[in-house]
Design a protein around this motif. Structure first.
Motif, PDB file in Angstrom:
ATOM      1  N   LYS A  72       0.816  -1.211   0.000  1.00 34.62           N
ATOM      2  CA  LYS A  72       0.000   0.000   0.000  1.00 34.62           C
ATOM      3  C   LYS A  72       0.858   1.273   0.000  1.00 34.62           C
ATOM      4  CE  LYS A  72      -3.988   1.890   2.445  1.00 34.62           C
ATOM      5  NZ  LYS A  72      -4.859   1.784   3.615  1.00 34.62           N
ATOM      6  N   SER A  73       1.953   1.244   0.748  1.00 31.83           N
ATOM      7  CA  SER A  73       2.796   2.447   0.824  1.00 31.83           C
ATOM      8  C   SER A  73       3.402   2.828  -0.527  1.00 31.83           C
ATOM      9  CB  SER A  73       3.913   2.271   1.858  1.00 31.83           C
ATOM     10  OG  SER A  73       3.367   2.207   3.144  1.00 31.83           O
ATOM     11  N   PRO A  74       4.039   1.882  -1.219  1.00 28.41           N
ATOM     12  CA  PRO A  74       4.551   2.224  -2.543  1.00 28.41           C
ATOM     13  C   PRO A  74       3.442   2.739  -3.467  1.00 28.41           C
ATOM     14  CG  PRO A  74       5.519   0.182  -1.815  1.00 28.41           C
ATOM     15  CD  PRO A  74       4.473   0.528  -0.803  1.00 28.41           C
ATOM     16  N   ALA A  75       2.244   2.134  -3.351  1.00 26.75           N
ATOM     17  CA  ALA A  75       1.137   2.577  -4.202  1.00 26.75           C
ATOM     18  C   ALA A  75       0.792   4.040  -3.896  1.00 26.75           C
ATOM     19  CB  ALA A  75      -0.081   1.689  -3.998  1.00 26.75           C
ATOM     20  N   LEU A  76       0.713   4.373  -2.614  1.00 34.72           N
ATOM     21  CA  LEU A  76       0.403   5.754  -2.246  1.00 34.72           C
ATOM     22  C   LEU A  76       1.513   6.690  -2.730  1.00 34.72           C
ATOM     23  CD1 LEU A  76      -0.999   5.349   1.379  1.00 34.72           C
ATOM     24  CD2 LEU A  76      -2.248   6.005  -0.683  1.00 34.72           C
ATOM     25  N   TYR A  77       2.741   6.253  -2.561  1.00 33.38           N
ATOM     26  CA  TYR A  77       3.875   7.089  -2.971  1.00 33.38           C
ATOM     27  C   TYR A  77       3.749   7.493  -4.440  1.00 33.38           C
ATOM     28  CZ  TYR A  77       8.572   8.372  -4.362  1.00 33.38           C
ATOM     29  OH  TYR A  77       9.636   9.043  -4.896  1.00 33.38           O
ATOM     30  N   CYS A  78       3.469   6.506  -5.289  1.00 34.41           N
ATOM     31  CA  CYS A  78       3.379   6.803  -6.722  1.00 34.41           C
ATOM     32  C   CYS A  78       2.156   7.660  -7.048  1.00 34.41           C
ATOM     33  CB  CYS A  78       3.357   5.520  -7.536  1.00 34.41           C
ATOM     34  SG  CYS A  78       4.935   4.693  -7.482  1.00 34.41           S
ATOM     35  N   GLY A  79       1.067   7.416  -6.327  1.00 33.99           N
ATOM     36  CA  GLY A  79      -0.120   8.254  -6.519  1.00 33.99           C
ATOM     37  C   GLY A  79       0.183   9.693  -6.122  1.00 33.99           C
ATOM     38  N   PHE A  80       0.871   9.865  -5.012  1.00 35.96           N
ATOM     39  CA  PHE A  80       1.202  11.208  -4.526  1.00 35.96           C
ATOM     40  C   PHE A  80       2.087  11.955  -5.516  1.00 35.96           C
ATOM     41  CE2 PHE A  80       0.711  10.050   0.268  1.00 35.96           C
ATOM     42  CZ  PHE A  80      -0.657  10.145   0.123  1.00 35.96           C
ATOM     43  N   GLU A  81       3.013  11.212  -6.138  1.00 39.46           N
ATOM     44  CA  GLU A  81       3.908  11.858  -7.100  1.00 39.46           C
ATOM     45  C   GLU A  81       3.130  12.507  -8.229  1.00 39.46           C
ATOM     46  OE1 GLU A  81       8.353  10.240  -7.638  1.00 39.46           O
ATOM     47  OE2 GLU A  81       6.789   9.031  -8.540  1.00 39.46           O
ATOM     48  N   ARG A  82       2.043  11.838  -8.637  1.00 35.44           N
ATOM     49  CA  ARG A  82       1.297  12.356  -9.790  1.00 35.44           C
ATOM     50  C   ARG A  82       0.164  13.294  -9.422  1.00 35.44           C
ATOM     51  NH1 ARG A  82       0.072   8.000 -14.331  1.00 35.44           N
ATOM     52  NH2 ARG A  82      -1.422   9.637 -14.797  1.00 35.44           N
ATOM     53  N   ALA A  83      -0.151  13.397  -8.142  1.00 36.62           N
ATOM     54  CA  ALA A  83      -1.329  14.175  -7.727  1.00 36.62           C
ATOM     55  C   ALA A  83      -1.169  15.661  -8.030  1.00 36.62           C
ATOM     56  CB  ALA A  83      -1.555  13.975  -6.240  1.00 36.62           C
ATOM     57  N   GLN A  84      -2.249  16.275  -8.514  1.00 33.91           N
ATOM     58  CA  GLN A  84      -2.193  17.700  -8.851  1.00 33.91           C
ATOM     59  C   GLN A  84      -3.218  18.548  -8.124  1.00 33.91           C
ATOM     60  OE1 GLN A  84      -2.332  17.894 -13.095  1.00 33.91           O
ATOM     61  NE2 GLN A  84      -0.203  17.197 -13.261  1.00 33.91           N
TER      62      GLN A  84
END
Ligand code: UDP
Ligand code: MG
Length: 319
Positions: A72-84
């Motif tokens: 879950k953490s890696p998934a959130l990390y990548c989502g956060f990177e793209r969040a605008q």
């Protein structure tokens, strides 16, 4: 853009369409502009296909597909990177978290000035007290104590809202998703709030986090975070301190052993072998442990000197 919703998911094919429709309804009713970033964490079911279908119909749907299951953490990390979006919401894909909470969470960030608002599952719909409820209570109490965030009751709630700056300034790694408020606090975002949220029983599939080992790991992660945040940039302060204490105790023991021996020799009193004295063994172990701890401290310093993080600070503003 007002809102980014980040949804980590692992084998949740049955829930995705309903979740999307629900989020869309809430956003449309409140006139909010938004994007949804689904992070498919190596699902082995049809989740990705469902996401592709959603995307073909709705351009605000984005998705990332991991080649394997990372967590879950890696998934959130990548989502956060793209969040605008100005406000970033995380929620689980299993329909346990209610999108109806989003407008209020957003209001708390924008109007009440919180950096982070964590959900608090008031009518927890999960499993039996022995395997989930009691350990969860204990876990939250410890996390509150260690992190110093006294007003959070439910660190593990998947539904959280962040000011965009927060997620761009923290790095979620390993299994640290449980401690994002702690990470945020360490990065200097200390207006952390809580909101009671509705929580439903899981509709489809089953929980991906089961068993006791997650609590053991949770505690280990908490210790790691505490250590990193306290001594991460100055490892010698902890190892050197402990090492010195041990070494001094060892030295005192040596003096006792040596002193007694010398005294007896000079006075011609009959005396036992040094190896018969408990102080001999105390001296031995303490001095070895002390030296080892010192070495660990030096190694820690060497590593932190060479780390890319060594001069990473969170600058809020500058002219
Ligand atoms: N999840 C994930 N990767 C994993 C495990 C879980 O992305 O390796 C997702 C899962 O699909 C769900 C969320 O994390 O959207 C929370 O998981 P779950 O509902 O199983 O946890 P619980 O609610 O039982 O604590
Ligand atoms: Mg769940």
């Amino acid at each position: 853009m007002d809102i980014t919703v980040v949804v980590p998911l692992y084998n949740e094919e049955e829930s995705l369409k309903e979740l999307h429709a629900w989020i869309k309804r809430v956003m449309d009713e409140n006139g909010l502009t938004y994007e949804i970033i689904f992070v498919n964490d190596g699902s082995t079911d049809n989740s990705w296909k469902v996401l592709q279908e959603l995307r073909s119909e709705f351009p605000e749907v984005h998705a990332i597909r991991f080649r394997r299951n990372y967590g879950k953490s890696p998934a959130l990390y990548c989502g956060f990177e793209r969040a605008q979006g100005d406000v970033v919401i995380t929620m689980d894909a299993d329909l346990q978290d209610s999108p109806d909470e989003i407008p209020e969470l957003r209001r708390m960030i924008l109007e009440d000035g919180y950096d982070l608002v964590s959900g608090y599952k008031m009518n927890r719909k999960q499993g039996d007290p022995l395997s989930k409820t009691i350990p969860t209570k204990l876990f939250n109490a410890t996390a509150r104590k260690v992190s110093g965030i006294k007003n959070l009751h439910d660190f593990n709630c998947g539904l959280k809202a962040y000011r965009k700056e927060v997620i761009k300034n923290i790095e979620v790694f390993g299994e640290m998703h449980r401690y994002i408020p702690y990470l945020a606090k360490e990065a200097g975002f200390n207006r952390i709030g809580e909101k009671m949220v509705h929580h439903q029983a899981r509709k489809h599939g089953k929980s991906k986090f089961m068993g006791w080992n997650r609590f053991v790991n949770g505690y280990l992660d908490l210790i790691t975070l505490w250590f990193l945040s306290t001594f991460g940039k100055k490892p010698m302060h902890v190892f050197g301190f402990l090492g010195s204490i041990m070494f001094i105790i060892g030295l005192i023991a040596v003096m006792v052993v040596g002193g007694t021996k010398l005294y007896c020799l000079c006075k011609g009193i009959p005396h036992a072998l040094v190896t018969d004295s408990p102080y001999f063994y105390i001296a031995l172990t303490m001095m070895i442990l002390g030296t080892q701890l010192f070495l660990a401290g030096f190694l820690g310093e060497l590593i932190s000197r060479n780390s890319q993080e060594r001069n990473k600070y969170h600058v809020a503003e500058e002219f």
